[in-house]
Design an enzyme around this catalytic site. Structure first.
Site, PDB file in Angstrom:
ATOM      1  N   ASP A 195     -27.255  30.052  46.240  1.00  0.00           N
ATOM      2  CA  ASP A 195     -27.544  30.783  47.469  1.00  0.00           C
ATOM      3  C   ASP A 195     -26.487  30.354  48.476  1.00  0.00           C
ATOM      4  OD1 ASP A 195     -28.962  32.023  49.762  1.00  0.00           O
ATOM      5  OD2 ASP A 195     -30.642  32.113  48.357  1.00  0.00           O
ATOM      6  N   HIS A 271     -26.045  36.651  50.281  1.00  0.00           N
ATOM      7  CA  HIS A 271     -26.359  35.216  50.163  1.00  0.00           C
ATOM      8  C   HIS A 271     -25.263  34.473  49.401  1.00  0.00           C
ATOM      9  CE1 HIS A 271     -30.408  35.254  51.872  1.00  0.00           C
ATOM     10  NE2 HIS A 271     -30.669  36.346  51.184  1.00  0.00           N
ATOM     11  N   ASP A 326     -30.978  40.777  47.236  1.00  0.00           N
ATOM     12  CA  ASP A 326     -31.766  40.917  48.464  1.00  0.00           C
ATOM     13  C   ASP A 326     -30.943  40.593  49.707  1.00  0.00           C
ATOM     14  OD1 ASP A 326     -31.745  38.206  47.467  1.00  0.00           O
ATOM     15  OD2 ASP A 326     -33.145  37.713  49.087  1.00  0.00           O
ATOM     16  N   GLU A 327     -31.355  41.172  50.792  1.00  0.00           N
ATOM     17  CA  GLU A 327     -30.908  40.821  52.140  1.00  0.00           C
ATOM     18  C   GLU A 327     -29.390  40.813  52.322  1.00  0.00           C
ATOM     19  OE1 GLU A 327     -34.679  38.127  53.629  1.00  0.00           O
ATOM     20  OE2 GLU A 327     -32.994  37.095  52.681  1.00  0.00           O
ATOM     21  N   TYR A 418     -45.885  33.510  48.446  1.00  0.00           N
ATOM     22  CA  TYR A 418     -44.836  32.625  48.950  1.00  0.00           C
ATOM     23  C   TYR A 418     -45.444  31.280  49.332  1.00  0.00           C
ATOM     24  CZ  TYR A 418     -40.799  35.711  48.924  1.00  0.00           C
ATOM     25  OH  TYR A 418     -39.740  36.480  48.517  1.00  0.00           O
ATOM     26  N   THR A 469     -37.116  26.584  49.758  1.00  0.00           N
ATOM     27  CA  THR A 469     -37.132  25.175  50.155  1.00  0.00           C
ATOM     28  C   THR A 469     -36.369  24.867  51.441  1.00  0.00           C
ATOM     29  OG1 THR A 469     -35.238  24.695  48.710  1.00  0.00           O
ATOM     30  CG2 THR A 469     -37.443  24.427  47.773  1.00  0.00           C
TER      31      THR A 469
END
Length: 691
Positions: A195, A271, A326-327, A418, A469
Site C-alpha cells: 500500500d 495507493h 480502490d480509491e 471492518y 492497521t
C-alpha cells in the site's frame, strides 16, 4: 480366583477404563460450545473416554494422510497409535463417497465405543477434527459426550484480511492467527502486502521495492503522514520490514497445512505512492512524492506490474490474485498527455474507463496464467472486467450489482466487517478508527441479501473481515481487534442463518475468550463490554419534538439520518456516525430554524457534537444560539466557543448549550466550521433539545 477368572476380570476393568465414562448426561444441544455452531446435533446416551493409547484408523492415503495424522499427533489430542484395522475404541477418519459432494462437509459420530469422522475429502475430516477438539476442550478428552454432528458450510469463502503495509507483523504472529482461523473453520487469509504506507514482499527483479519502500523514518503513522510522508532505507532508526520470498513460501505452506488459502493483494492503480517514490517514471508527472496512481498511459507501467505479478503467482498458488483497485485519485490522469493519448487511441470517454482499461488488461494477463482477478468494488467503475470477482466493501449494494450481472462477489461491507473500528465504548477502548462495530453487530450480518434471486445467490461466495492497521501498531492490539469478533464472521460464513442465535453465540464466545487467553492470545475481554452509548436507547421528550425545521444549509446526502425530522425526533446517536442517528453537515456547517408553532417559555437549548479526526468529523469552531418570536428578528442568546482542537486525536462528544429564561417561538441553531482546518470533513449532531 483362578487365573482365567482373574484374566477376564482385569480385561473387564480395562474395558471399562477405555470405553466407559461417567458424568451427567447432556440434555440440550445449545450447551455444546462449538464455534461455528453445527448444522445438526443429535445427542445420545453415554460418553467416550479418549486416552493417549486410543488408536487412529484412516483410509486416507499419501500426502493427505500424512497431513491429517501429523495434525492429530501435534494437536491437544496427542494421538500417535496408528492402526491398519478398525476396531472398538478407536478414532476413525474415513473418506466416503456417501457423504455428498461438499468437500468441507463432515459427519462426526461419538459413541461409548469410539469416534468416527466421515467426509468426502480430507478437508472435511480436518473440520470434523476441529469440532472434536472443541468438544474435548469443553468436556475433557476422557469425557466426550456421545452425539452425532452433521455439518457443512453455508458459504465457500470465510475470510480474514490483515493489512501489514501500515504496520508490519511477524511470521509467528501470522501463524498464530492462521491456527485460530483453522480452529474456527475459516479458510481464506487475504494478505494485504502493499500500500502507499509500505511495500512488504520481496520482488527479486525490483529489489529497490524492499530496500527503500519497506521502511519509513516514523513508526507512528499519523506522525509520518503529518510530516514529509517519505520512505527511507533500512537503518537503526527506520521502521518497517518485509517478507522474503522464503518467508512467503513458509506462510503459504503453513496455511495450506490447515486448509487455508492465502490470497495476496498487490495494489493498483492507486495507493501506490511507495512504488512511485522508488520508480517515479511510472507516475504521470515523472516525479517522486507527487502522484499516488500509476500512469496508465505509460507502457512501462504494465511491464512493471506484469513482472511483479509473475513473481507473486510463483509464490502463491491461490486461484485469486487481489489487485486492489480502490480509491484511485485519478487526478494525475486528467492532465497527463500519455493517458490522454491512450484514451483517444482506445476510445475511452473518461478516467473511469481508463481505470477499467487497466483492470481488463491485468485480468487478461492473470487469466492467461490460470488465475482470476479479485478487487475491491471500485473495479466496477467504467465497466467490470469479464471474469473479475468483486469484494464489496463500501456496502453490499455493489456486491448485489455484481451478482446480478453474473459476476461472483465476496461480501465485506464496512458497516459490519471492518475490524479497525471500535468494538466497545470509545472511552474504554484503545484508539481506533471512527465507527462502532461490536460483536453483536458483526454477528447480525447475513452476506446473502433477500433481494437476490436463487441463481444470483450462487455467485455470493462468502464473507470476510478486514483489519486495516493505520491505528493498530502492535501485534497485541491487532489480536484484540480481531478476536473475538472474527468468531462472528466464522459463524456467519459457516452456519445457516436460521441456525444462528446470538444469545447462544455470545455465551460460546465468552467461553472462547477464556480459551484464547489461556492459549496466549490477547482477545478483547467480552465480559467487560460496556456496550452502546446509553443515550442511544432513550427517547427524549422536549418542546421541539416533531416541530418543523428549516435548513438554511443542507445536510449531507451521505449522512441524512432521519431527514428533515432527524434533529427533532427524540432519538440520540450512538458511538458511530453511521447508525442513522447522527446527521452530517459538510463545508458550511449547520444553520437551522425550528418553529415551535406557539410562543413558549424556553429554559434551555442544547445539542451534542462528535469529533473523531480518523472519521473526518470535527467539532464546530463555535455555536450560536438565537431565538425569535416572529421569525424575522432573532436575538443572540449565546456564542459558545469550542475548546477541543481539530488536531486532537481521539473520540469526543461535547454538548453546546444555553440555559436561561426567554419567550420564543423560533429557535435558530448555528454551528460554524473551523475554517483553519483545511481538511474537508463533517460536523455531526443528533438532536437539538429545547426545554
Amino acid at each position: 480366583m483362578n487365573k482365567y477368572k482373574l484374566f477376564f476380570f482385569i480385561f473387564a476393568l480395562m474395558n471399562i477404563s477405555l470405553y466407559t465414562c461417567y458424568g451427567a448426561e447432556i440434555e440440550d444441544t445449545g450447551s455444546i460450545k462449538i464455534i461455528p455452531f453445527p448444522q445438526e446435533i443429535i445427542l445420545h446416551k453415554g460418553k467416550f473416554c479418549m486416552t493417549s493409547a486410543t488408536p487412529i484408523y484412516t483410509n486416507l492415503e499419501g500426502k493427505e494422510k500424512k497431513l491429517i495424522l501429523d495434525f492429530v499427533k501435534q494437536s491437544p489430542l496427542r494421538l500417535s497409535n496408528e492402526t491398519n484395522n478398525t476396531k472398538q475404541g478407536d478414532l476413525q477418519l474415513i473418506i466416503t463417497e456417501n457423504k455428498g459432494n461438499i468437500t468441507e462437509a463432515y459427519h462426526l459420530t461419538v459413541s461409548p465405543s469410539g469416534i468416527k469422522i466421515e467426509a468426502s475429502a480430507s478437508v472435511g475430516i480436518f473440520y470434523g477434527l476441529q469440532s472434536l477438539l472443541q468438544l474435548a476442550e469443553q468436556y475433557g478428552v476422557q469425557n466426550i459426550p456421545a452425539l452425532t454432528i452433521q455439518d457443512a458450510p453455508y458459504l465457500k469463502h470465510r475470510g480474514l484480511m490483515i493489512d501489514v503495509s501500515r504496520h508490519f507483523f511477524s511470521k509467528d504472529f501470522l501463524k498464530k492467527q492462521l491456527d485460530l482461523m483453522a480452529y474456527y473453520k475459516m479458510n481464506r487469509f487475504h494478505w494485504h502486502l502493499v500500500d502507499g504506507t509500505g511495500w512488504r514482499v520481496e520482488i527479486k527483479k525490483y529489489p529497490q521495492l524492499t530496500q527503500q519502500a519497506a521502511w519509513r523514518p516514523y513508526e507512528n503513522l499519523v506522525e509520518w503522514s503529518d510530516k514529509e510522508r517519505q520512505y527511507c532505507e533500512k537503518s537503526p532508526n527506520a521502521y518497517g520490514g518485509y517478507y522474503t520470498q522464503e518467508d512467503v513460501k513458509e506462510i503459504v505452506a503453513y496455511a495450506s497445512s490447515k486448509y487455508i488459502t492465502v490470497i495476496p493483494e498487490i495494489e493498483m492503480p492507486g495507493h501506490s505512492e511507495e512504488v512511485l517514490a522508488v520508480f517515479p517514471q511510472l507516475s504521470c508527472t515523472g516525479k517522486a512524492y507527487v502522484n499516488s496512481d500509476f500512469c496508465i498511459g505509460n507502457p512501462k507501467t504494465f511491464i512493471f506490474l506484469e513482472d511483479v505479478l509473475t513473481e507473486i503467482m510463483a509464490l502463491f498458488p491461490s486461484e485469486y490474485i487481489h489487485i486492489g483497485g480502490d480509491e484511485a485519485e485519478k487526478k494525475g490522469w486528467k492532465s497527463c498527455s500519455k493517458c490522454a493519448d491512450l484514451m483517444e487511441k482506445k476510445g475511452l470517454k473518461d478516467v473511469d474507463e481508463l481505470q477499467s482499461y487497466m483492470i481488463h488488461h491485468i485480468e487478461t494477463f492473470l487469466n492467461k496464467n490460470g488465475r482470476r482477478l479479485l478487487g475491491w468494488d471500485e473495479i466496477m467503475q467504467g465497466g467490470l472486467a469479464p471474469n473479475a470477482t468483486v469484494m464489496s466493501w463500501r456496502g453490499e449494494e455493489y456486491g448485489i450489482k455484481a451478482v446480478q450481472a453474473g459476476h461472483d462477489a465476496i461480501m465485506t461491507p464496512i458497516k459490519y466487517c471492518y475490524f479497525n473500528f471500535y468494538q466497545d465504548a470509545p472511552e474504554s477502548h484503545v484508539l481506533s478508527w471512527a465507527g462502532y462495530t461490536p460483536i453483536e453487530k458483526v454477528y447480525s450480518y447475513n452476506p446473502v441479501p433477500d433481494s437476490v434471486n436463487v441463481e444470483e445467490k450462487k455467485h455470493i461466495l462468502g464473507v470476510q473481515a478486514n483489519v486495516w492497521t493505520e491505528y493498530i501498531p502492535t501485534e497485541n492490539i491487532a489480536e484484540m481487534m480481531i478476536w473475538p469478533r472474527a468468531l462472528a464472521i466464522a459463524e456467519t460464513g459457516w452456519t445457516q442463518p436460521d441456525r444462528k442465535l446470538f444469545s447462544r453465540f455470545k455465551e460460546n464466545a465468552l467461553n472462547a475468550v477464556e480459551y484464547l487467553k489461556d492459549k496466549g492470545y490477547n482477545p478483547f475481554d467480552l465480559k467487560d463490554e460496556v456496550g452502546e452509548r446509553k443515550e442511544y436507547y432513550d427517547t427524549l421528550k422536549h418542546l421541539a419534538i416533531g416541530k418543523p425545521v428549516e435548513y438554511k444549509q443542507p445536510f449531507s446526502d451521505e449522512y441524512p439520518a432521519g431527514g428533515k425530522d432527524a434533529l427533532v425526533n427524540g432519538l440520540q446517536g450512538g458511538w458511530s456516525c453511521d447508525n442513522n442517528r447522527w446527521q452530517g453537515f459538510i463545508n458550511n456547517g449547520i444553520d437551522v430554524v425550528i418553529d415551535l408553532q406557539t410562543t413558549q417559555t424556553v429554559h434551555s437549548i442544547q445539542a451534542t457534537f462528535m469529533q473523531d479526526v480518523f472519521g473526518w468529523c470535527w467539532m464546530p469552531k463555535d455555536v450560536e444560539i438565537y431565538t425569535s418570536v416572529d421569525s424575522q428578528n432573532f436575538t443572540l442568546l449565546s456564542n459558545i466557543t469550542n475548546d477541543i482542537p481539530f488536531t486532537q486525536v481521539g473520540f469526543f462528544l461535547k454538548e453546546f448549550a444555553w440555559k436561561g429564561n426567554v419567550e420564543a417561538r423560533y429557535i435558530r441553531y448555528v454551528a460554524n466550521p473551523d475554517k483553519s482546518n483545511t481538511k474537508v470533513g463533517f460536523i455531526f449532531t443528533d438532536e437539538i433539545v429545547v426545554r
